[in-house]
Design a protein around this motif. Structure first.
Motif, mmCIF file in Angstrom:
data_model
loop_
_atom_site.group_PDB
_atom_site.id
_atom_site.type_symbol
_atom_site.label_atom_id
_atom_site.label_comp_id
_atom_site.label_asym_id
_atom_site.label_seq_id
_atom_site.Cartn_x
_atom_site.Cartn_y
_atom_site.Cartn_z
ATOM 1 N N UNK A 1 0.732 -1.323 0.184
ATOM 2 C CA UNK A 1 -0.393 0.269 -0.285
ATOM 3 C C UNK A 1 1.083 1.140 0.057
ATOM 4 N N UNK A 2 1.982 1.437 0.977
ATOM 5 C CA UNK A 2 2.179 2.348 0.786
ATOM 6 C C UNK A 2 3.658 3.010 -0.464
ATOM 7 N N UNK A 3 4.016 1.947 -0.895
ATOM 8 C CA UNK A 3 5.002 1.759 -1.710
ATOM 9 C C UNK A 3 4.437 1.974 -2.840
ATOM 10 N N UNK A 4 3.113 1.169 -3.251
ATOM 11 C CA UNK A 4 2.609 1.465 -4.080
ATOM 12 C C UNK A 4 1.514 2.998 -4.454
ATOM 13 N N UNK A 5 1.468 3.538 -3.830
ATOM 14 C CA UNK A 5 1.482 4.678 -3.631
ATOM 15 C C UNK A 5 2.590 5.729 -3.382
ATOM 16 N N UNK A 6 3.103 5.447 -2.997
ATOM 17 C CA UNK A 6 4.610 5.910 -3.193
ATOM 18 C C UNK A 6 5.384 6.505 -4.956
ATOM 19 N N UNK A 7 5.367 5.262 -5.116
ATOM 20 C CA UNK A 7 5.454 5.234 -6.757
ATOM 21 C C UNK A 7 4.408 5.716 -7.353
ATOM 22 N N UNK A 8 2.720 5.872 -7.509
ATOM 23 C CA UNK A 8 1.866 7.072 -8.046
ATOM 24 C C UNK A 8 2.313 7.731 -7.461
ATOM 25 N N UNK A 9 2.422 8.647 -6.710
ATOM 26 C CA UNK A 9 2.593 9.882 -6.722
ATOM 27 C C UNK A 9 3.929 10.466 -6.801
ATOM 28 N N UNK A 10 5.795 9.639 -7.152
ATOM 29 C CA UNK A 10 5.871 10.038 -7.934
ATOM 30 C C UNK A 10 6.092 10.325 -9.072
ATOM 31 N N UNK A 11 5.311 9.509 -10.076
ATOM 32 C CA UNK A 11 4.941 9.205 -11.383
ATOM 33 C C UNK A 11 4.625 10.318 -11.863
ATOM 34 N N UNK B 1 -9.076 -3.243 11.596
ATOM 35 C CA UNK B 1 -8.774 -1.863 11.783
ATOM 36 C C UNK B 1 -7.839 -1.085 11.386
ATOM 37 N N UNK B 2 -6.832 -1.825 12.028
ATOM 38 C CA UNK B 2 -5.430 -0.829 11.636
ATOM 39 C C UNK B 2 -5.350 -1.113 10.005
ATOM 40 N N UNK B 3 -5.650 -1.685 9.286
ATOM 41 C CA UNK B 3 -5.575 -2.357 7.616
ATOM 42 C C UNK B 3 -5.885 -0.275 7.477
ATOM 43 N N UNK B 4 -7.515 -0.051 7.698
ATOM 44 C CA UNK B 4 -7.894 1.071 7.175
ATOM 45 C C UNK B 4 -7.363 2.058 7.925
ATOM 46 N N UNK B 5 -6.987 2.596 8.943
ATOM 47 C CA UNK B 5 -6.521 3.177 9.174
ATOM 48 C C UNK B 5 -5.178 4.163 8.671
ATOM 49 N N UNK B 6 -4.728 2.698 8.425
ATOM 50 C CA UNK B 6 -3.247 2.999 7.816
ATOM 51 C C UNK B 6 -3.662 3.127 6.410
ATOM 52 N N UNK B 7 -4.270 3.146 5.748
ATOM 53 C CA UNK B 7 -5.040 3.471 4.335
ATOM 54 C C UNK B 7 -4.956 4.799 4.202
ATOM 55 N N UNK B 8 -5.950 5.433 5.057
ATOM 56 C CA UNK B 8 -6.386 6.494 5.036
ATOM 57 C C UNK B 8 -4.930 7.386 5.804
ATOM 58 N N UNK B 9 -4.533 7.335 6.263
ATOM 59 C CA UNK B 9 -3.663 8.180 7.060
ATOM 60 C C UNK B 9 -2.825 8.003 5.321
ATOM 61 N N UNK B 10 -2.329 7.297 4.786
ATOM 62 C CA UNK B 10 -1.679 7.313 3.899
ATOM 63 C C UNK B 10 -1.831 8.633 2.652
ATOM 64 N N UNK B 11 -3.062 8.914 2.727
ATOM 65 C CA UNK B 11 -3.204 9.901 1.677
ATOM 66 C C UNK B 11 -2.789 11.372 2.423
ATOM 67 N N UNK C 1 6.007 5.948 5.311
ATOM 68 C CA UNK C 1 5.892 4.252 5.429
ATOM 69 C C UNK C 1 6.634 3.312 4.563
ATOM 70 N N UNK C 2 7.136 3.788 4.054
ATOM 71 C CA UNK C 2 7.670 2.272 2.662
ATOM 72 C C UNK C 2 9.083 3.003 2.924
ATOM 73 N N UNK C 3 10.407 3.695 4.137
ATOM 74 C CA UNK C 3 11.636 4.100 4.077
ATOM 75 C C UNK C 3 11.642 2.254 4.963
#
Length: 505
Positions: free
Chosen positions: A8-18, A37-47, A55-57
């Motif tokens: 999730x973190x790596x994919x979003x970072x790649x999309x933002x970079x591209x 709940x951990x998954x949904x909170x993590x995903x929401x924060x990545x925005x 998170x991807x580091x």
């Protein structure tokens, strides 16, 4: 429990970079959002800006979970260092195991307890079982132990943080599901070898585990079917109906006669089964009249109609009224109450359908989304999944006894019948009933309607920490290379052949 958070973190970072200029938001389809709940909170924060990169580091996911655990259990207040270290250690283990799936396999969040029983993965996979073990079981077992240590070191943690109790039970449930898979595999192996004793032993281990899981999950509302049904039924409730059905007519055994007089006129009201003088007094009060009564068993009786004779001087006019004002008001209230209960049961039926068959089913017993919304909930495990597994084990045992081949098609039809029975009655056991009494009034129909579904517990039962500790001590060791024979003694063999549908909730 499942998560592919690194992706999730790596994919979003790649999309933002591209696409730094035209990526304007992040979205997700929160299907099944009431679990994990951990998954949904993590995903929401990545925005938020910079969160995905962090998170991807290296070490980023570990750092995120450290802060997540602190926020999630904040209701417990500052924790002793021993408890805080145990909590952090548990979440670090979970972060690198269940929440770090990298095999790119879709997980249907289902396992043996909630899957339709069968002899192989092809028979039961569908929307049910998807054999998928991507993490180190040892890591999750260790996390379970650390959460129990934290609870022992800081009783305020399970006492004040419902989230902690939920997570502790979630880990317990996850691992017990994996053990259930082992028992299923042993039962299948015994059946294929023609080993009746081995089938019974493995089957009893599986049924015992499901019963224990049902009891364990009943210690937290987040894992209970009863509150979920109550929430569904609540949509049919109306706050203005608090008095519905409370204006009950008083029933008199013998006939009674009431005299209502006003301004030289008198009204003779005859009634029998419909009520007593109290009803006439209530009716008279509406019109400002006064009522008196004298017993007269010789008067003719009636059920719902009332015969009224109005005498004024020497003139007598006769007429009939269907219901008095009080009767009419009561009937309307009873009808409203009946309609609301019917609507509440319709919502309950919808929930039960969604949890099981959901869509339409063919004559072959298949559904395109069967068990799609499965849940390991107390009440659902005990009244549906456990009886389903028991019926399958009975079928296998009978196959060996009679020397007949396994009939997958017949089993699918049996499962379909059990499912519809549970959807419509709350039980997998078929019960005989007549065609109903077409002469029932609204009150009688309402009372009969209430008998359709069993009332499931609404409040948690038992000490969650104590129950989880017992399960950890009993089942935790089975997650290591240990022979099945090392298990504690099983209950009598009759446990499989019983038709009882009770559950420990």
């Amino acid at each position: 429990m499942y998560g592919a958070l690194p992706a999730v973190a790596e994919g979003l970072l790649a999309a933002m970079t591209a696409h730094p200029d035209n990526l304007i938001g992040v979205g997700m389809a929160p299907e099944g959002i009431e679990h994990n709940p951990a998954v949904y909170e993590f995903m929401a924060e990545m925005a938020y800006k910079g969160r995905a990169a962090a998170a991807a580091s290296p070490g980023g996911l570990s750092e995120w979970f450290k802060g997540y655990a602190q926020r999630r259990y904040a209701a417990a207040g500052p924790l002793p260092s021993v408890a805080a270290a145990a909590v952090d250690g548990a979440w670090q283990l979970l972060a690198r195991s269940v929440y770090s799936c990298r095999d790119k396999m879709h997980n249907t969040v289902a396992d043996i307890p909630t899957s339709r029983p069968g002899l192989n993965g092809a028979e039961i996979v569908g929307w049910g079982l998807g054999p998928h073990l991507w993490y180190s079981v040892g890591d999750v077992v260790a996390a379970w132990g650390l959460l129990l240590q934290a609870a022992a070191a800081a009783p305020v943690l399970p006492g004040n943080s419902s989230a902690f109790v939920y997570d502790m039970l979630d880990v317990s449930r996850e691992l017990m599901s994996k053990i259930a898979g082992r028992f299923w595999a042993d039962a299948v192996e015994a059946y294929k070898a023609g080993n009746s004793a081995g089938l019974r032993a493995s089957g009893l281990h599986l049924l015992n585990l499901l019963a224990a899981m049902d009891q364990l999950l009943g210690s937290h509302k987040g894992f209970m079917l009863g509150p979920a049904i109550a929430r569904a039924r609540a949509y049919a409730l109306d706050s203005d109906c608090s008095s519905c059905g409370k204006a009950e007519l008083v029933t008199g055994g013998a006939d009674s006669r009431a005299m209502v007089s006003e301004a030289g006129s008198s009204v003779l009201v005859e009634r029998s089964n419909a009520g007593s003088i109290a009803d006439v007094q209530q009716t008279a009060a509406v019109g400002g009249l006064k009522a008196s009564s004298e017993a007269d068993s010789s008067r003719s009786s009636f059920d719902s109609d009332a015969t009224v004779t109005l005498a004024t001087g020497n003139n007598v006019n006769s007429g009939r009224i269907v219901y008095s004002h009080a009767q009419r008001q009561l009937q309307e209230q009873q009808q409203q109450r009946l309609q609301r209960e019917q609507l509440a049961q319709f919502y309950e039926w919808n929930l039960r359908t969604q949890l099981t068959i959901w869509g339409t089913s063919s004559a072959a017993g298949d559904s395109e989304v069967s068990d799609y919304a499965n849940k390991e909930w107390s009440g659902l495990v005990g009244t549906f999944y456990l009886p389903r597994w028991r019926a399958w084990l009975q079928r296998l045992e009978t196959d060996l006894l009679l020397g007949r081949p396994y009939d997958a098609a017949a089993w699918r039809l049996e499962v379909l019948q059990m499912t519809y029975q549970w959807i419509n009655t709350g039980s997998t056991v078929s019960t005989s009933s007549d065609d109903g009494d077409w002469g029932m009034d609204a009150r009688e129909e309402f009372e009969q309607l209430l008998e359709r579904y069993p009332v499931l517990p609404q409040q948690p039962v038992g000490d969650a920490v104590q129950l989880s500790t017992v399960m950890y001590e009993h089942y935790g060791r089975l997650l290591t290379p240990t022979k099945l024979a090392a298990m504690a003694p099983s209950p009598p063999a009759a446990a499989i052949t019983t038709t009882s549908n009770s559950s420990k909730t």
